[in-house]
Design an enzyme around this catalytic site. Structure first.
Site, PDB file in Angstrom:
ATOM      1  N   THR A  80       0.827  -1.202   0.000  1.00  0.00           N
ATOM      2  CA  THR A  80       0.000   0.000   0.000  1.00  0.00           C
ATOM      3  C   THR A  80       0.863   1.255   0.000  1.00  0.00           C
ATOM      4  OG1 THR A  80      -1.642  -1.255   1.249  1.00  0.00           O
ATOM      5  CG2 THR A  80      -1.945   1.113   1.164  1.00  0.00           C
ATOM      6  N   TYR A 133       6.266 -12.130   4.507  1.00  0.00           N
ATOM      7  CA  TYR A 133       5.105 -11.469   3.910  1.00  0.00           C
ATOM      8  C   TYR A 133       4.685 -12.274   2.691  1.00  0.00           C
ATOM      9  CZ  TYR A 133       2.480  -7.481   1.821  1.00  0.00           C
ATOM     10  OH  TYR A 133       1.529  -6.653   1.270  1.00  0.00           O
ATOM     11  N   LYS A 138       2.907 -11.931   7.786  1.00  0.00           N
ATOM     12  CA  LYS A 138       1.691 -11.287   7.291  1.00  0.00           C
ATOM     13  C   LYS A 138       1.186 -12.111   6.127  1.00  0.00           C
ATOM     14  CE  LYS A 138      -0.288  -7.413   4.820  1.00  0.00           C
ATOM     15  NZ  LYS A 138      -0.074  -6.216   3.973  1.00  0.00           N
TER      16      LYS A 138
END
Length: 310
Positions: free
Chosen positions: A49, A144, A172
């Site tokens: 993001t 991730y 994550k």
């Protein structure tokens, strides 16, 4: 308090504000202050993001430095250090450590994925990549998993093996594979954080024992995600009562906002939400991304209003 204890909760992957084509560090500072005021557990600059792939190495380091300078001492900073070569990942990690980060977040290498047909063979290559990074990284490492961007998923068996590494502290999961996620929650060591990356899966993830989430839209409405975390993990939420009702209502409102952002992409949509909230003045993104059109912005604004009503 241990790093992993402090990160049980909601951590926003911070957008990177731009003004006239450059990183707007004053706006980034304001965003950090907004997120912290909303009660977030940690801060994650240079994630997906945050448009990390559209930043120079110097910009990535400066974004971490600004985030760390604005963050209170009790709010950890997890710096994204994704790259395709181990040496480059470690160089990003060194710069992140110098800039004041508390941990680093590493994806699988993209473009060149691991070779081998069966999952076990692919997992061997990924395990080697991550272990080499973890062996030499100056900070604790979070894995991730985001196969939509890297082209490679981290098999649950590989993640569980890496969880035994003393410098690998969590993961994550942005795979969307809830079955694999649940396996990680069940089988990972207690001190290995398992964090959900899909905003609309935070509630069910918490109910099966996840440690928290890393959610794009918690940039804009951190208090809603923090309240959802609190309601879903409260002991009374296990029954049909006010705590459980609040968690379900927030889950549904977050899901509506998540759906409104799918088509436009989460960096542009999150920036549009932040402008709607008055946190940012500019929703500019870098190519190949583009800002939302009027219909997209209206959909985001409508979904934000629904969250306000919970």
């Amino acid at each position: 308090m241990e790093l992993t204890d402090r990160l049980r909760g909601v951590t926003p992957p911070l957008v990177t504000p731009f003004s006239n084509g450059a990183v707007d560090h004053d706006a980034l500072t304001a965003l950090v202050e907004h997120a912290v005021a909303g009660g977030v557990a940690g801060l994650f600059p240079n994630g997906t993001t945050g448009e990390f792939a559209s930043l120079t190495d110097a910009e990535r380091a400066a974004v971490v430095e600004t985030t760390a300078a604005a963050a209170p001492a009790d709010v950890p900073v997890l710096a994204g250090v994704a790259d395709t070569a181990v040496a480059d990942v470690l160089a990003h990690a060194d710069r992140a450590a110098d800039a004041g980060a508390d941990a680093v977040v590493v994806t699988p290498p993209y473009f060149h994925g691991p070779n081998g047909g069966p999952e076990a063979s692919r997992g061997d290559g990924l395990r080697s990549f991550f272990e080499t990074v973890a062996d030499e990284a100056p900070l604790p490492v979070f894995l991730y998993d985001i196969p939509s961007c890297t082209g490679t998923t981290i098999p649950a068996a590989t993640a569980l093996a890496l969880a035994e590494h003393p410098n690998v502290v969590g993961l994550k999961d942005s795979s969307g594979d809830f079955g694999s996620f649940c396996r990680l929650v069940r089988e990972a060591p207690n001190d290995f954080l398992v964090l959900q990356g899909f905003d609309n899966l935070l509630y069910p993830s918490l109910r099966v024992g996840a440690d928290g989430g890393v959610h794009a839209l918690s940039n804009a409405v951190p208090e809603a995600f923090v309240d959802l975390y609190a309601a879903a993990t409260a002991s009374e939420a296990v029954s049909e009562n006010a705590g459980g009702d609040t968690a379900v209502a927030l889950h549904e409102a977050v899901g509506t906002l998540f759906d409104a952002c799918l088509d436009g992409g989460f960096a542009p949509a999150t920036k549009a939400a932040l402008v709607d909230r008055g946190v940012l003045e500019d929703d500019a993104v870098r190519p190949p991304l583009s800002t939302l059109d009027a219909d997209g912005k209206n959909a985001v604004a409508t979904a934000l209003s629904a969250i306000d009503g919970v």
